[in-house]
Design an enzyme around this catalytic site. Structure first.
Site, PDB file in Angstrom:
ATOM      1  N   ASP A  53      63.932  62.085  68.828  1.00 48.35           N
ATOM      2  CA  ASP A  53      64.118  61.794  67.400  1.00 48.35           C
ATOM      3  C   ASP A  53      62.771  61.490  66.750  1.00 48.35           C
ATOM      4  O   ASP A  53      62.086  60.541  67.126  1.00 48.35           O
ATOM      5  CB  ASP A  53      65.047  60.594  67.228  1.00 48.35           C
ATOM      6  CG  ASP A  53      65.238  60.214  65.760  1.00 48.35           C
ATOM      7  OD1 ASP A  53      66.253  60.639  65.173  1.00 48.35           O
ATOM      8  OD2 ASP A  53      64.372  59.516  65.203  1.00 48.35           O
ATOM      9  N   TYR A  58      56.766  59.907  60.276  1.00 50.50           N
ATOM     10  CA  TYR A  58      56.154  59.377  61.494  1.00 50.50           C
ATOM     11  C   TYR A  58      54.804  60.046  61.767  1.00 50.50           C
ATOM     12  O   TYR A  58      54.024  59.547  62.560  1.00 50.50           O
ATOM     13  CB  TYR A  58      57.050  59.590  62.713  1.00 50.50           C
ATOM     14  CG  TYR A  58      58.418  58.944  62.647  1.00 50.50           C
ATOM     15  CD1 TYR A  58      58.766  58.048  61.628  1.00 50.50           C
ATOM     16  CD2 TYR A  58      59.379  59.244  63.609  1.00 50.50           C
ATOM     17  CE1 TYR A  58      60.019  57.477  61.583  1.00 50.50           C
ATOM     18  CE2 TYR A  58      60.639  58.672  63.565  1.00 50.50           C
ATOM     19  CZ  TYR A  58      60.966  57.798  62.549  1.00 50.50           C
ATOM     20  OH  TYR A  58      62.208  57.239  62.502  1.00 50.50           O
ATOM     21  N   LYS A  83      63.521  64.353  59.977  1.00 51.31           N
ATOM     22  CA  LYS A  83      64.063  63.835  58.719  1.00 51.31           C
ATOM     23  C   LYS A  83      63.162  64.181  57.547  1.00 51.31           C
ATOM     24  O   LYS A  83      61.934  64.234  57.698  1.00 51.31           O
ATOM     25  CB  LYS A  83      64.209  62.304  58.794  1.00 51.31           C
ATOM     26  CG  LYS A  83      64.849  61.799  60.079  1.00 51.31           C
ATOM     27  CD  LYS A  83      64.821  60.291  60.191  1.00 51.31           C
ATOM     28  CE  LYS A  83      65.239  59.820  61.572  1.00 51.31           C
ATOM     29  NZ  LYS A  83      64.188  60.003  62.597  1.00 51.31           N
ATOM     30  N   HIS A 116      66.273  60.845  55.042  1.00 46.73           N
ATOM     31  CA  HIS A 116      65.771  59.614  55.651  1.00 46.73           C
ATOM     32  C   HIS A 116      66.292  58.350  54.952  1.00 46.73           C
ATOM     33  O   HIS A 116      66.662  57.390  55.621  1.00 46.73           O
ATOM     34  CB  HIS A 116      64.240  59.626  55.660  1.00 46.73           C
ATOM     35  CG  HIS A 116      63.650  58.840  56.781  1.00 46.73           C
ATOM     36  ND1 HIS A 116      62.491  59.197  57.420  1.00 46.73           N
ATOM     37  CD2 HIS A 116      64.070  57.710  57.408  1.00 46.73           C
ATOM     38  CE1 HIS A 116      62.213  58.320  58.374  1.00 46.73           C
ATOM     39  NE2 HIS A 116      63.162  57.415  58.386  1.00 46.73           N
TER      40      HIS A 116
END
Length: 279
Positions: A53, A58, A83, A116
């Site tokens: 994930d 990120y 996401k 998200h």
């Protein structure tokens, strides 16, 4: 690896569109781009994990993709989630953001693509874009993250499409009981982020149960997730922890002990309130 341990990677849930999703995955939030995330992904896959994930925000999708390729595990055996970030939401911008994520990951198809956060001005159009991506075959399953019941009701009303997954903050101090009940009723799979409360597991009840079952407090919490039917994606960058987090399929908490963990709920968040997103 034992038969029990293998269950962590072969068993899972069938989502509302028929796609199989593993119960346990590796989260890579705050895992650094480059060698750290590459190593984490490769280690997890070598140990048997089959779900990874990540997210655009990120900033480690490229490393995740490299780790996937270097692992040697067939692509079809791995469930990859990413996401769309808040700043990229909206119909056309979501389509562009998806294409950028796909290129960074080096994948033709994403297994699960999530909104998200429910950004008030844009989340409804963002969801319509995800519906389009799934219809075109670019995504196997679509879902959301950090959505409250009223957000879910709105996008279902708009499109008639029920999200396959809602990934939310979920742990013993934030048990999300109403949301869990709603998602069960509507065939939406709940998934836990920050299941281990960012390592804040120094809770007497959890230690007592760890001693009772011969497990760590982290394993007790992750097992609690599974027994509530919640997919879980603990984050770690060390082989020891990645291995330990998977060793949750060789024991079962009693109903009394599940209820004891339930009693720790304080509706206490580590992350932001989804109804007051300001980023």
């Amino acid at each position: 690896m034992t038969t029990h341990a293998n269950q962590a990677f072969t068993e899972g849930v069938i989502l509302n569109n028929g796609v199989h999703m593993p119960w346990l995955g590796l989260g890579v939030y705050k895992t650094k781009e480059g060698q750290e995330v590459i190593h984490s992904v490769k280690t997890a896959l070598e140990l048997g994990y089959r779900s990874i994930d990540t997210a655009a925000i990120y900033r480690n999708e490229e490393g995740v993709g490299q780790g996937l390729r270097e692992s040697g595990v067939p692509r079809d055996d791995i469930f990859v989630t990413t996401k769309v970030w808040n700043a990229d939401q909206g119909y056309e911008s979501t389509l562009q953001a998806f294409d950028a994520s796909r290129q960074r990951l080096g994948l033709e198809t994403i297994d699960l693509y999530l909104v998200h956060w429910a950004v008030t001005a844009t989340y409804r159009e963002t969801w319509k874009a995800l519906v389009h991506l799934q219809k075109e075959g670019f995504v196997r399953a679509i879902g959301v993250s950090n959505f409250q019941i009223h957000h879910l009701q709105q996008i279902i009303e708009d499109t008639g499409v029920i999200p396959a997954v809602n990934q939310v903050e979920y742990h013993p101090q934030l048990a999300q009981k109403e949301l869990l009940a709603y998602t069960r009723e509507h065939g939406i799979q709940l998934e836990a982020w920050s299941p281990l409360m960012q390592g804040k597991l120094d809770v007497p009840v959890l230690q007592q149960l760890a001693d009772k079952y011969g497990k760590s407090p982290a394993q007790i919490v992750l097992r609690w997730d599974i027994q509530h039917g919640v997919v879980t994606i603990p984050k770690s960058v060390t082989e020891h922890r990645i291995r330990e987090n998977a060793a949750i399929f060789d024991f079962e908490l009693s109903a009394e002990d599940v209820a004891l963990i339930d009693s720790l709920n304080e509706n206490k968040r580590i992350g932001p309130d989804p109804d007051h997103v300001t980023f």
